[in-house]
Design an enzyme around this catalytic site. Structure first.
Site, PDB file in Angstrom:
ATOM      1  N   CYS A 247      12.231 -25.804   1.476  1.00  0.00           N
ATOM      2  CA  CYS A 247      12.143 -24.356   1.758  1.00  0.00           C
ATOM      3  C   CYS A 247      12.400 -24.032   3.230  1.00  0.00           C
ATOM      4  CB  CYS A 247      10.793 -23.833   1.268  1.00  0.00           C
ATOM      5  SG  CYS A 247      10.478 -22.148   1.751  1.00  0.00           S
TER       6      CYS A 247
ATOM      7  N   PHE B 261       4.371   7.980   2.014  1.00  0.00           N
ATOM      8  CA  PHE B 261       5.649   8.686   2.150  1.00  0.00           C
ATOM      9  C   PHE B 261       6.494   8.411   0.909  1.00  0.00           C
ATOM     10  CE2 PHE B 261      10.053   9.022   4.068  1.00  0.00           C
ATOM     11  CZ  PHE B 261      10.091  10.398   3.960  1.00  0.00           C
TER      12      PHE B 261
END
Ligand code: COM
Length: 525
Positions: free
Chosen positions: A79, A503
């Site tokens: 990874c 928002f």
């Protein structure tokens, strides 16, 4: 090198790992308890990638005694070294480059300077920086997680309780196999030419700046790296047998989402040949010059290129372990396990990329933890067949649950909440929606680039069945949507529409659900 009583800081780890990487005769790194590893372990994790590291850490936290053995001088596996971390770096670069190209010389954006967008620069940036993640993994695992490990040493599995490494013999009640996977190269001539890479050799060996690329394969890796190469200005062609996003390794791809994503790649100038077969890679003076491809029509064409990238999948590394233990392996070379990660050999577990399912970090970590918790006596299963998924092009693409088509097969009353909406004769190409963080500039300047989103709802039960998103910033929301959708009580449009959005929540599903949740009989939006 016995480091049990040493406490290297990050810089010291960094140089220790660097030295070990360049010197093939460097010593193993031993971080063992006072008995020097001679007592019995609860489990030996062979492989210290995401699965092994998280499994061992969880076991230690539960009071168990794990040991990790890894051939690399660092923990974290592929990874941070060759796979997810560079991919995310490159995908972020692709997103930035895409924005800079569309807005070249507009507003506050400078004129796009194509000469400064170079694959090799990003690869060098990654190569120079990846050591800090390696150092941190070693430091954290030793100093904070208190897990024993042997690094820079090849493990040899002797039997279901015994592993040798670094000249020592270790015994355990259980063995957990987490050695990961490696890219598979297709059987076509010419792959030995200079200029042929997979995602591993790309970061290890690329030594020139390609000007064009032919990608063989249609996997997630093919799409993600292809979008990055193309965004740098390296004209990219994908040659895929299956339609893009219809490969077997991807599930629940909504057709409208697919059209937006693949359409977006084409809009940016990428060439996508679906139903096409690579015939051979051609070279001159040892270097790639073209790829011969049989198109869907049967016609054979030569695609000139100086770079071939293989995105044809990966296979686990099992040979030595299987010879020693004889566990069952499926037709794709993956170790057969049950939902506790137990192989067909008692006391032997397999995790991460060794087993079926997506080769993704969440699965590696959770399968490691599942093995650890079972070994420690818990009764715990993990079904990784249903999961949220995502990929990057120059967009972040996320999806979870059923597609619209899958939902219609199973339910009579399927309601779709979508942005932009599909309404006949509505000129949605000029609609500045969806817009949220990451798409505001597009919404006001190039509305058709601002993304796509779809929520699939069962009109009878009002439960959310699936969610699909192309844009930016919604991936985090999808982890929670996945949890809620797949919880026993499910997630209704009413609950979703009652959440507090911050928002414009990036996938808009809270506010769009709120517009419809008042209807006793739900309708499309
Ligand atoms: C992630 C590696 S980069 S690990 O999962 O933290 O070990």
């Amino acid at each position: 090198m016995d480091i049990r009583h040493q406490h290297p800081n990050l810089a010291e780890w960094n140089s220790l790992i660097d030295q070990a990487m360049v010197d093939p005769s460097s010593e193993p790194i031993l971080n063992l308890a006072e008995d020097h590893g001679e007592g019995e372990y609860d489990a030996i994790f062979v492989g210290g990638g995401a699965g092994g590291r998280f499994g061992a850490a969880y076991m230690k936290a539960m009071g168990g005694r794990p040991l990790i053995i890894d051939a690399w001088p660092f923990l974290g596996g592929s990874c941070p070294h060759q796979a997810c971390v560079p991919h995310h770096l490159f995908s972020e670069a692709a997103e930035e480059l895409d924005r800079m190209r569309w807005f070249s010389d507009e507003l506050f954006f400078p004129k796009f300077d194509a000469d400064r967008a170079r694959i090799l620069d990003l690869i060098n940036l990654f190569r120079a920086g990846r050591g800090s993640a390696h150092a941190f993994m070693n430091w954290q695992t030793k100093e904070q997680l208190d897990v024993e490990y042997v690094l820079n040493a090849h493990a040899t599995i002797v039997d279901d309780r015994t592993v040798t490494a670094a000249g020592k013999t270790f015994t355990a009640r259980n063995i957990v196999l987490g050695m990961g996977a490696r890219p598979v190269w297709p059987d076509i001539p010419g792959l030995d030419l200079h200029g042929v890479h997979d995602f591993v050799t790309l970061v290890e060996e690329l030594d020139y700046e390609p000007t064009s690329c032919v990608i063989i394969g249609g996997s997630k890796v093919a799409m993600e790296y292809g979008a990055f190469f193309h965004a740098t200005g390296c004209t990219t062609t994908i040659v895929s047998r299956s339609p893009l996003m219809r490969t077997k390794s991807l599930h629940h791809i909504d057709e409208d989402l697919r059209q937006y994503v693949v359409g977006g790649m084409r809009k940016r100038g990428m060439i996508v040949h679906e139903g096409a077969h690579p015939v051979r890679v051609n070279g001159e003076d040892g270097r790639v010059v073209s790829v011969t491809v049989r198109l869907e029509t049967g016609e054979e064409v030569d695609l000139p290129t100086d770079f071939v990238f293989l995105g044809t999948g990966e296979r686990p590394l099992i040979q030595q372990a299987q010879e020693a233990l004889g566990f069952e392996v499926n037709d794709f070379g993956r170790v057969v396990v049950n939902r506790r990660m137990q192989t067909t050999v008692p006391g032997v577990y397999a995790i991460g990329d060794m087993i079926d399912g997506p080769m993704e970090m969440f699965k590696a970590r959770k399968t490691g933890v599942t093995a650890a918790r079972n070994i420690m006596g818990e009764d715990l299963e993990f079904d990784y067949t249903e999961y949220p998924d995502s990929l990057h092009t120059t967009y972040e693409v996320s999806w979870v649950g059923l597609t619209e088509a899958e939902a219609r097969e199973l339910h009579d009353d399927v309601v779709i909440i979508q942005m932009p909406p599909t309404v006949k004769d509505l000129d949605t190409e000029h609609l500045p929606l969806p817009c949220a963080e990451g798409t505001m500039l597009y919404a006001f300047s190039k509305p058709e680039l601002s993304g796509f989103q779809k929520l699939v709802v069962d009109g009878d039960t009002r439960k959310v069945l699936g969610a699909h998103h192309v844009g930016y910033g919604a991936k985090d929301a999808f982890q929670y949507l996945d949890y809620l959708i797949h919880s026993p009580e499910g997630l209704t449009i009413d609950t979703l529409g009652w959440m507090n959005e911050l928002f414009l929540n990036p996938e808009h599903f809270v506010q769009l659900s709120r517009l419809r949740a008042g209807n006793s009989s739900l309708r499309n939006l």
